[in-house]
Design a protein around this motif. Sequence first.
Motif, PDB file in Angstrom:
ATOM      1  N   ASP A  54     -32.236  -0.724 -36.617  1.00 45.03           N
ATOM      2  CA  ASP A  54     -33.311  -1.665 -36.566  1.00 45.03           C
ATOM      3  C   ASP A  54     -32.810  -2.719 -35.389  1.00 45.03           C
ATOM      4  N   PRO A  55     -33.248  -2.614 -34.187  1.00 42.93           N
ATOM      5  CA  PRO A  55     -32.940  -3.780 -33.003  1.00 42.93           C
ATOM      6  C   PRO A  55     -33.142  -5.181 -33.522  1.00 42.93           C
ATOM      7  N   GLN A  56     -34.281  -5.200 -34.012  1.00 38.11           N
ATOM      8  CA  GLN A  56     -34.896  -6.634 -34.470  1.00 38.11           C
ATOM      9  C   GLN A  56     -34.001  -7.368 -35.355  1.00 38.11           C
ATOM     10  N   ARG A  57     -33.420  -6.315 -36.304  1.00 35.97           N
ATOM     11  CA  ARG A  57     -32.420  -7.082 -37.478  1.00 35.97           C
ATOM     12  C   ARG A  57     -30.859  -7.110 -36.990  1.00 35.97           C
ATOM     13  N   ASP A  58     -30.411  -6.476 -36.166  1.00 33.00           N
ATOM     14  CA  ASP A  58     -29.148  -6.319 -35.622  1.00 33.00           C
ATOM     15  C   ASP A  58     -28.468  -7.531 -35.561  1.00 33.00           C
ATOM     16  N   GLN A  59     -27.233  -7.641 -36.618  1.00 29.42           N
ATOM     17  CA  GLN A  59     -26.389  -8.855 -36.428  1.00 29.42           C
ATOM     18  C   GLN A  59     -24.928  -8.491 -35.905  1.00 29.42           C
ATOM     19  N   SER A  60     -24.797  -7.372 -35.094  1.00 26.92           N
ATOM     20  CA  SER A  60     -23.553  -7.151 -34.404  1.00 26.92           C
ATOM     21  C   SER A  60     -22.827  -8.104 -33.690  1.00 26.92           C
ATOM     22  N   TYR A  61     -23.884  -9.173 -33.127  1.00 23.90           N
ATOM     23  CA  TYR A  61     -23.499 -10.258 -32.271  1.00 23.90           C
ATOM     24  C   TYR A  61     -22.523 -11.111 -33.205  1.00 23.90           C
ATOM     25  N   PHE A  62     -22.807 -11.334 -34.225  1.00 31.12           N
ATOM     26  CA  PHE A  62     -22.093 -12.298 -35.200  1.00 31.12           C
ATOM     27  C   PHE A  62     -20.904 -11.784 -35.723  1.00 31.12           C
ATOM     28  N   LEU A  63     -20.627 -10.523 -35.598  1.00 29.35           N
ATOM     29  CA  LEU A  63     -19.341  -9.692 -36.204  1.00 29.35           C
ATOM     30  C   LEU A  63     -18.324  -9.356 -35.206  1.00 29.35           C
ATOM     31  N   PHE A  64     -18.468  -9.961 -33.844  1.00 27.50           N
ATOM     32  CA  PHE A  64     -17.633  -9.310 -33.024  1.00 27.50           C
ATOM     33  C   PHE A  64     -15.963  -9.921 -33.256  1.00 27.50           C
ATOM     34  N   ALA A  65     -16.012 -10.712 -34.351  1.00 27.52           N
ATOM     35  CA  ALA A  65     -14.512 -11.476 -34.337  1.00 27.52           C
ATOM     36  C   ALA A  65     -13.956 -10.693 -35.544  1.00 27.52           C
ATOM     37  N   THR A  66     -14.441  -9.801 -36.213  1.00 27.21           N
ATOM     38  CA  THR A  66     -14.014  -9.079 -37.312  1.00 27.21           C
ATOM     39  C   THR A  66     -12.944  -8.006 -36.918  1.00 27.21           C
ATOM     40  N   SER A  67     -11.752  -8.037 -37.637  1.00 33.39           N
ATOM     41  CA  SER A  67     -10.538  -7.018 -37.117  1.00 33.39           C
ATOM     42  C   SER A  67     -10.736  -5.846 -37.571  1.00 33.39           C
ATOM     43  N   LEU A  68      -9.874  -5.098 -36.970  1.00 31.54           N
ATOM     44  CA  LEU A  68     -10.183  -3.478 -37.301  1.00 31.54           C
ATOM     45  C   LEU A  68      -9.675  -3.422 -38.696  1.00 31.54           C
ATOM     46  N   ALA A  69      -8.515  -3.903 -39.314  1.00 35.25           N
ATOM     47  CA  ALA A  69      -8.082  -4.053 -40.696  1.00 35.25           C
ATOM     48  C   ALA A  69      -9.351  -4.191 -41.449  1.00 35.25           C
ATOM     49  N   GLN A  70     -10.117  -5.409 -41.085  1.00 30.63           N
ATOM     50  CA  GLN A  70     -11.055  -5.630 -42.129  1.00 30.63           C
ATOM     51  C   GLN A  70     -12.189  -4.716 -42.101  1.00 30.63           C
ATOM     52  N   LEU A  71     -12.683  -4.217 -40.883  1.00 34.13           N
ATOM     53  CA  LEU A  71     -13.597  -3.153 -40.778  1.00 34.13           C
ATOM     54  C   LEU A  71     -13.222  -1.929 -41.511  1.00 34.13           C
ATOM     55  N   GLU A  72     -12.088  -1.571 -41.727  1.00 28.25           N
ATOM     56  CA  GLU A  72     -11.628  -0.607 -42.619  1.00 28.25           C
ATOM     57  C   GLU A  72     -12.174  -0.785 -43.966  1.00 28.25           C
ATOM     58  N   PHE A  73     -12.131  -1.932 -44.458  1.00 30.91           N
ATOM     59  CA  PHE A  73     -12.218  -2.089 -45.768  1.00 30.91           C
ATOM     60  C   PHE A  73     -13.862  -2.447 -46.039  1.00 30.91           C
ATOM     61  N   LEU A  74     -14.626  -2.874 -44.889  1.00 28.27           N
ATOM     62  CA  LEU A  74     -15.905  -3.302 -45.299  1.00 28.27           C
ATOM     63  C   LEU A  74     -16.942  -1.956 -45.150  1.00 28.27           C
TER      64      LEU A  74
END
Length: 265
Positions: free
Chosen positions: A51-71
């Motif tokens: 849903d492009p109206q709800r997309d929050q990827s802009y706010f998560l750019f600082a997520t690390s690759l290690a964190q992303l594996e766990f999320l």
Amino acid sequence: TPIPCIRCNQTVKFEDLLATARDLDAEALVTGHYVRRVSRQMGAELHRAVDPQRDQSYFLFATSLAQLEFLRFPLGNLEDKSETRALADVFGLPVAAKPDSQDICFVPDGNYGQLIERLRPGTAEPGDIVDLDGRVLGRHHGIIHFTVGQRRGLGLSGPVPLYVLKLDASLGQVVVGPKAALGRRHIPIRDANWLDHLPPLDGRQVRAQIRSTHSPVPAQLAVVEGGVYAVELMTAQEAVAPGQACVIYDGERVLGGGWIARAMG
């Protein structure tokens, strides 16, 4: 122009909360962000929500690759908010009919200026509103009440509409000018975070988003020694503000991003 939601994700949510989840031997940390985590052979990737109206990827750019594996982000594949509410109702969650809110969670009354004044005394001091030549056009009641690109609330009148072009904290000035002066193409960024599993490539064609309310636009990377150094927009964008994030995409995928250091050219 600060954007605290990204800092909150960096610290409170994806450091403190994630550390607690690991201490509890959890298999994953599940959040309600509207983004998608896509598993690939080289590892997890961060993608925009369905849903492009709800997309929050802009706010998560600082997520690390290690964190992303766990999320995990189960809401990212839902078509719209009505699906989310329907599922919440099925599971008997009391927030199923809770109204949407755009306020920052720790400023529920929406008075951001008052909060900043308390944390940074002096930012609410009055000062001059000047044009690009330094001529005084009026007075303001504190630079904390303005942001780059703002038009309303300046208290000025003239033959053409005026917009905030720059905030000079050292002089306490709000610099204004015509809309045409807002356009910027070259955006240096600092404290970059790279989520691609391959190093950034100088000259790579990407898409860049400079504010949470803007859409990504075609751009080109400029790289120094393997780190993202700047973004060159193909067409000038308005309201490029230091302190905001510049997030870099390859289609729906978040490649990384950084903080806008200054607006030039």
